[in-house]
Design an enzyme around this catalytic site. Structure first.
Site, PDB file in Angstrom:
ATOM      1  N   ASP A   1       0.799  -1.248   0.000  1.00  0.00           N
ATOM      2  CA  ASP A   1       0.000   0.000   0.000  1.00  0.00           C
ATOM      3  C   ASP A   1       0.828   1.294   0.000  1.00  0.00           C
ATOM      4  O   ASP A   1       0.532   2.220   0.774  1.00  0.00           O
ATOM      5  CB  ASP A   1      -0.959   0.014   1.207  1.00  0.00           C
ATOM      6  CG  ASP A   1      -1.955  -1.150   1.181  1.00  0.00           C
ATOM      7  OD1 ASP A   1      -1.899  -1.963   0.245  1.00  0.00           O
ATOM      8  OD2 ASP A   1      -2.776  -1.235   2.117  1.00  0.00           O
TER       9      ASP A   1
ATOM     10  N   LYS B   1      -6.994  -4.990  -3.040  1.00  0.00           N
ATOM     11  CA  LYS B   1      -7.722  -5.536  -1.886  1.00  0.00           C
ATOM     12  C   LYS B   1      -8.642  -4.479  -1.301  1.00  0.00           C
ATOM     13  O   LYS B   1      -8.403  -3.277  -1.486  1.00  0.00           O
ATOM     14  CB  LYS B   1      -6.740  -6.043  -0.832  1.00  0.00           C
ATOM     15  CG  LYS B   1      -5.844  -4.949  -0.289  1.00  0.00           C
ATOM     16  CD  LYS B   1      -4.815  -5.489   0.666  1.00  0.00           C
ATOM     17  CE  LYS B   1      -3.947  -4.385   1.222  1.00  0.00           C
ATOM     18  NZ  LYS B   1      -4.658  -3.391   2.023  1.00  0.00           N
TER      19      LYS B   1
ATOM     20  N   CYS C   1      -1.877  -2.757   7.656  1.00  0.00           N
ATOM     21  CA  CYS C   1      -1.762  -3.680   6.518  1.00  0.00           C
ATOM     22  C   CYS C   1      -0.466  -4.491   6.519  1.00  0.00           C
ATOM     23  O   CYS C   1      -0.478  -5.658   6.137  1.00  0.00           O
ATOM     24  CB  CYS C   1      -1.985  -2.928   5.220  1.00  0.00           C
ATOM     25  SG  CYS C   1      -3.713  -2.386   5.089  1.00  0.00           S
TER      26      CYS C   1
HETATM   27  C1  VGL Z   1      -4.596   0.619   5.738  1.00  0.00           C
HETATM   28  C2  VGL Z   1      -6.199   1.438   7.142  1.00  0.00           C
HETATM   29  C3  VGL Z   1      -7.146   1.316   6.157  1.00  0.00           C
HETATM   30  C4  VGL Z   1      -3.153   0.245   5.547  1.00  0.00           C
HETATM   31  C5  VGL Z   1      -5.522   0.467   4.747  1.00  0.00           C
HETATM   32  O1  VGL Z   1      -2.702   0.184   4.384  1.00  0.00           O
HETATM   33  O2  VGL Z   1      -2.467   0.021   6.563  1.00  0.00           O
HETATM   34  N1  VGL Z   1      -4.943   1.081   6.937  1.00  0.00           N
HETATM   35  N2  VGL Z   1      -6.804   0.820   4.954  1.00  0.00           N
END
Ligand code: VGL
Ligand code: ZN
Length: 210
Positions: free
Chosen positions: A16, A114, A159
């Protein structure tokens, strides 16, 4: 700097590294952009590189905006258990959902998206938050005979941590490169995540000691 190639059968899993998790983004992680150069340097040492991309529909159930009167960072009960309500982030096709502009992405073998089902969030690159719905990544890595997963990215305590724990559960050797991650630290979540990962057998290294 040590730049030896990692062994065959090792995958760099980059979690991410998207605009919304970097300063200026909707769910900015402090120093999130600082990891990009470190991650890019690391990439050259891995034969297998996989990216994940948080990829939500605009009405995703993890967004505070989706729940009348709910405050961002509050916790609600979903069918699958507790869920933090986040500011709207990483909406499919938006600028915030794109990878950081400086991240090298052209040489990745696979991009796993995702969190694309409205009713369920997915922190982990392997299983959604119900801990049952799979993304397919475990099977992909197994079929490619990957035995060791090295994790970097955002955020350490969500994540990255969930992905690391699932990878351990699936039987992979798992290493988190801590200088190539940054955390959100919501009510002590960063310390808790580090403790849980250590207790579950996750290894820690830096991009220099890897
Ligand atoms: C994430 C919160 C919501 C992350 C993704 O990538 O850690 N955290 N969505
Ligand atoms: Zn998300």
């Amino acid at each position: 700097m040590q730049m030896t190639a990692m062994a065959e059968g090792t995958c760099l899993l980059m979690i991410d590294i998207q605009n919304d998790f970097c300063p200026g983004g909707a769910l900015a992680v402090a120093g999130g952009d600082e990891i990009v150069a470190v991650v890019n340097r690391l990439q050259g040492r891995f034969a297998t590189r996989v990216l994940t991309q948080d990829w939500h529909p605009a009405d995703h159930s993890s967004f505070a905006e989706t729940h009348e009167g709910a405050a961002p960072f509050s916790i609600v009960q979903m069918a699958y258990g507790e869920q933090v309500l986040w500011p709207r982030h990483c909406v499919q096709g938006s600028h915030g959902a794109r990878f950081h502009a400086d991240l090298v992405t052209d040489t990745a073998d696979l991009i796993v998206r995702k969190g694309f089902r409205s009713a369920i969030d997915s922190y982990s690159a392997f299983f959604e938050n119900d801990k049952k719905t799979t993304t397919g990544l475990g099977g992909y890595l197994r079929e490619r005979e990957i035995g060791h997963v090295v994790l970097v990215g955002l955020a350490t305590d969500f994540c990255v941590c969930y992905s690391a724990l699932d990878a351990v559960g699936l039987g992979f050797k798992v290493t988190v490169a801590t200088d190539a991650c940054r955390g959100i630290d919501l009510d002590g979540s960063l310390g808790a995540a580090m403790e849980t990962m250590a207790a579950q057998g996750v290894n820690f290294a830096t991009s220099e000691t890897l």
